[in-house]
Scaffold this active site. Structure first.
Site, PDB file in Angstrom:
ATOM      1  N   ASP A 261       6.504  -7.286   0.978  1.00 26.73           N
ATOM      2  CA  ASP A 261       5.997  -7.883  -0.274  1.00 26.73           C
ATOM      3  C   ASP A 261       6.821  -9.040  -0.838  1.00 26.73           C
ATOM      4  O   ASP A 261       8.054  -8.997  -0.844  1.00 26.73           O
ATOM      5  CB  ASP A 261       5.982  -6.840  -1.395  1.00 26.73           C
ATOM      6  CG  ASP A 261       5.449  -5.511  -0.979  1.00 26.73           C
ATOM      7  OD1 ASP A 261       4.948  -5.388   0.139  1.00 26.73           O
ATOM      8  OD2 ASP A 261       5.551  -4.572  -1.782  1.00 26.73           O
TER       9      ASP A 261
ATOM     10  N   TRP B 299      10.251  -2.001   9.232  1.00 25.46           N
ATOM     11  CA  TRP B 299      10.619  -1.600   7.871  1.00 25.46           C
ATOM     12  C   TRP B 299      11.834  -0.683   7.937  1.00 25.46           C
ATOM     13  O   TRP B 299      11.930   0.164   8.824  1.00 25.46           O
ATOM     14  CB  TRP B 299       9.425  -0.882   7.230  1.00 25.46           C
ATOM     15  CG  TRP B 299       9.562  -0.651   5.762  1.00 25.46           C
ATOM     16  CD1 TRP B 299       9.139  -1.484   4.783  1.00 25.46           C
ATOM     17  CD2 TRP B 299      10.158   0.481   5.111  1.00 25.46           C
ATOM     18  NE1 TRP B 299       9.435  -0.953   3.551  1.00 25.46           N
ATOM     19  CE2 TRP B 299      10.062   0.260   3.721  1.00 25.46           C
ATOM     20  CE3 TRP B 299      10.765   1.660   5.550  1.00 25.46           C
ATOM     21  CZ2 TRP B 299      10.542   1.160   2.777  1.00 25.46           C
ATOM     22  CZ3 TRP B 299      11.245   2.557   4.617  1.00 25.46           C
ATOM     23  CH2 TRP B 299      11.136   2.300   3.241  1.00 25.46           C
TER      24      TRP B 299
ATOM     25  N   GLU C 112      -0.553  -0.066  -5.639  1.00 28.71           N
ATOM     26  CA  GLU C 112       0.777  -0.664  -5.475  1.00 28.71           C
ATOM     27  C   GLU C 112       0.765  -2.069  -6.087  1.00 28.71           C
ATOM     28  O   GLU C 112      -0.287  -2.674  -6.271  1.00 28.71           O
ATOM     29  CB  GLU C 112       1.140  -0.756  -3.988  1.00 28.71           C
ATOM     30  CG  GLU C 112       1.156   0.607  -3.281  1.00 28.71           C
ATOM     31  CD  GLU C 112       1.680   0.567  -1.852  1.00 28.71           C
ATOM     32  OE1 GLU C 112       2.537   1.382  -1.520  1.00 28.71           O
ATOM     33  OE2 GLU C 112       1.233  -0.279  -1.065  1.00 28.71           O
TER      34      GLU C 112
ATOM     35  N   ARG D 209       5.947   2.870  -9.133  1.00 29.08           N
ATOM     36  CA  ARG D 209       6.729   1.708  -8.680  1.00 29.08           C
ATOM     37  C   ARG D 209       6.128   0.333  -8.983  1.00 29.08           C
ATOM     38  O   ARG D 209       5.070   0.208  -9.533  1.00 29.08           O
ATOM     39  CB  ARG D 209       6.961   1.818  -7.177  1.00 29.08           C
ATOM     40  CG  ARG D 209       5.721   1.906  -6.322  1.00 29.08           C
ATOM     41  CD  ARG D 209       6.139   1.979  -4.856  1.00 29.08           C
ATOM     42  NE  ARG D 209       5.006   2.136  -3.963  1.00 29.08           N
ATOM     43  CZ  ARG D 209       4.556   3.289  -3.519  1.00 29.08           C
ATOM     44  NH1 ARG D 209       5.114   4.422  -3.914  1.00 29.08           N
ATOM     45  NH2 ARG D 209       3.532   3.341  -2.690  1.00 29.08           N
TER      46      ARG D 209
END
Ligand code: FRU
Length: 528
Positions: free
Chosen positions: A66, A90, A248, A196
């Site tokens: 992101d 990741w 998200e 988040r």
């Protein structure tokens, strides 16, 4: 008496005859276009590895997801991003950092935020605290304040609920170095496993800081006077929009409706899974926000992009003229970890200016590439009119297709565009006027089998608002991506592609007689 032919009359008859029966006209069917830009991949050169984006932002090395903390300050755009600096998959998240003065060319900076005892550094945002409300700087040297999510791995392993909290860090030297706030976390959590991606902004009408974050299946709205103490005001979304996966990366901003005095608020929330063409996508709601609650009358689900690869996108804070500039991560969690690149992984979309239109009484967010991008373009071919006869092909050979912008205008009629090369890779785009749909078929576009869902099916999108009599196509191809903007970005499609060799041929075809207007092939100068 001798018959004397009238030359003007004959000419007139002939031209109108050819207009109505164009199949008899000697129209050219193939065009060979040469270009000034050399696009050869050579892994020994900087940013020239195969599939490396030539004019999109990508990290120098290793993993990126992101965009984070995007803010403009003192003539510089700051882009932070989810980054794992040790591998191309990741891993423990850091905030990578890059800066730009034009949003086109980027300078890599050192890592801004490292994980600490409270957790990994997940997504978040950055503001300039001009009035030093936080007391972390001075009025003369306002702090740059980042608010982000801490993800605690120990708590996750222990299957606890409170694995995500919100932390704060600040910089007093324009984003070069960062200090973590001593009383982190600033927003604790005991209720949500997924809690988040805070987006913070100064609400100028209410003279208060606002923060929106996502908590599982909803967005939560907070207020604060000092960026440190936050009060939960309300929630939105449990019963609205798409919900196949968790929400998200929210964003919330006010925007003017084009050609009116009306202002609306836009709430973006990304969602994984549940995007229209599979996996990760970003939906939006148009409504009103009074600093505490968000309300909308919207019933349908709206998406910012209908392609497979535009995720977690948000907009810059504090832009010079208040324009909404959006960047998304050009990937999809379905296959993000498996794409066939070597020492880095993935790129951002081109920066896009968002605007809001009202079409047929419905609000519609439009995305357009930022104006300065035009400086990167060199026109290699331009033709005002091309007659495309039913079922006949027009073929354009152009070595630079994978570093180009192609634009054209047609009537609202069927159109098929095929990008191909000598290695038998073909990428199909198809507008179907009767069905009012646009499809992208990347099943044979190149390398597709690194993950099943990547090249599984054709992506078909209903385009019911495309009611204008003519359609503008703007298509931008980089070494491993295609971005398509129909009618000034009313419909936008972003997808990754991995051709075995660059495409060298564009074939255009239609089931109906068509005229193509202003077809342009422009090569794009690389930014690295
Ligand atoms: C979105 C996301 C965010 C999270 C980050 C972790 O892609 O899952 O919700 O903060 O990535 O890297």
């Amino acid at each position: 008496m001798k018959f004397k032919p009238n030359k003007t009359l004959i000419f007139k008859l002939l031209t109108s005859f050819l207009f109505y029966f164009p199949c008899l006209a000697q129209e050219k069917n193939s065009f060979s276009i040469s270009s000034k830009n050399n696009i050869t991949a050579d892994s020994t050169l900087y940013y020239k590895e195969s599939y490396r984006s030539q004019f999109h932002f990508s990290p120098e090395k290793n993993w990126m997801n992101d965009p984070n903390g995007m803010v403009y300050y003192k003539g510089i755009y700051h882009l932070f991003y989810q980054h794992y600096p040790e591998d191309i998959v990741w891993g423990p998240m850091h905030w990578g950092h890059a800066t730009s003065t034009d949003l086109i060319h980027w300078e890599h900076k050192k890592i801004a935020l490292y994980p600490d005892q409270l957790g990994l550094i997940f997504s978040g945002s950055t503001v300039i605290d001009f009035n030093n409300t936080s007391g972390l700087g001075t009025k003369d040297n306002p702090p740059m304040v980042a608010i982000f999510t801490y993800h605690n791995m120990e708590n996750e392993k222990a299957a606890k609920i409170n694995i995500q909290t919100q932390g704060l860090a600040y910089s007093l030297d324009g984003g070069e170095t960062w200090i973590k706030f001593k009383n982190n976390p600033i927003i604790d959590n005991s209720s949500f496993r997924d809690f988040r991606d805070p987006k913070v902004f100064w609400n100028d009408e209410m003279k208060i800081w606002n923060l929106v974050l996502v908590a599982g299946d909803r967005a939560q709205f907070y207020t604060s006077k000092n960026l440190i103490n936050w009060k939960l005001e309300s929630e939105f979304g449990q019963n609205s929009g798409a919900h196949e996966g968790v929400w998200e990366c929210p964003d919330l901003f006010k925007i003017k409706v084009k050609n009116t005095q009306e202002e609306k608020w836009v709430l973006l929330t990304s969602i994984n899974l549940g995007a229209p063409n599979g996996g990760s996508g970003t939906q939006y709601f148009i409504g009103d926000f009074n600093g505490k609650t968000f309300k909308t009358e919207q019933k349908d689900i709206k998406w910012i992009d209908y392609g497979t690869d535009n995720y977690a996108g948000v907009t810059f804070n504090n832009t010079p003229n208040g324009e909404r500039i959006f960047l998304g991560w050009m990937s999809n969690w379905n296959y993000a970890r498996n794409t066939p690149t070597t020492n880095w992984r993935s790129a951002m979309t081109l920066p896009r200016t968002l605007s809001l239109s009202k079409i047929n009484n419905a609000y519609c967010l439009q995305s357009q590439i930022i104006e300065p991008f035009k400086k990167q373009l060199t026109t290699d071919f331009l033709k005002k009119n091309i007659i495309l006869q039913k079922d006949q092909e027009k073929v354009f050979s152009y070595p630079n297709l994978n570093q180009s912008q192609i634009s054209l205008k047609t009537a609202n009629k069927d159109l098929k565009l095929v990008f191909s090369n000598d290695s038998k890779d073909s990428l199909f785009l198809n507008y179907n006027a009767k069905k009012q749909s646009f499809s992208i078929d990347r099943r044979h576009s190149g390398k597709v089998n690194f993950e099943k869902s990547f090249g599984e099916k054709t992506h078909i999108t209903a385009t019911p608002n495309l009611i204008s009599k003519t359609i503008d196509y703007q298509i931008i191809l980089d070494w491993s991506s295609i971005e398509i903007f129909l009618d000034g970005g009313i419909y936008t499609f972003t997808e990754q592609i991995f051709p075995n060799h660059p495409y060298t041929k564009l074939t255009i075809q239609s089931n109906e007689n068509q005229k193509i207007h202003n077809i342009k092939f422009q090569s794009i100068t690389r930014i690295w």
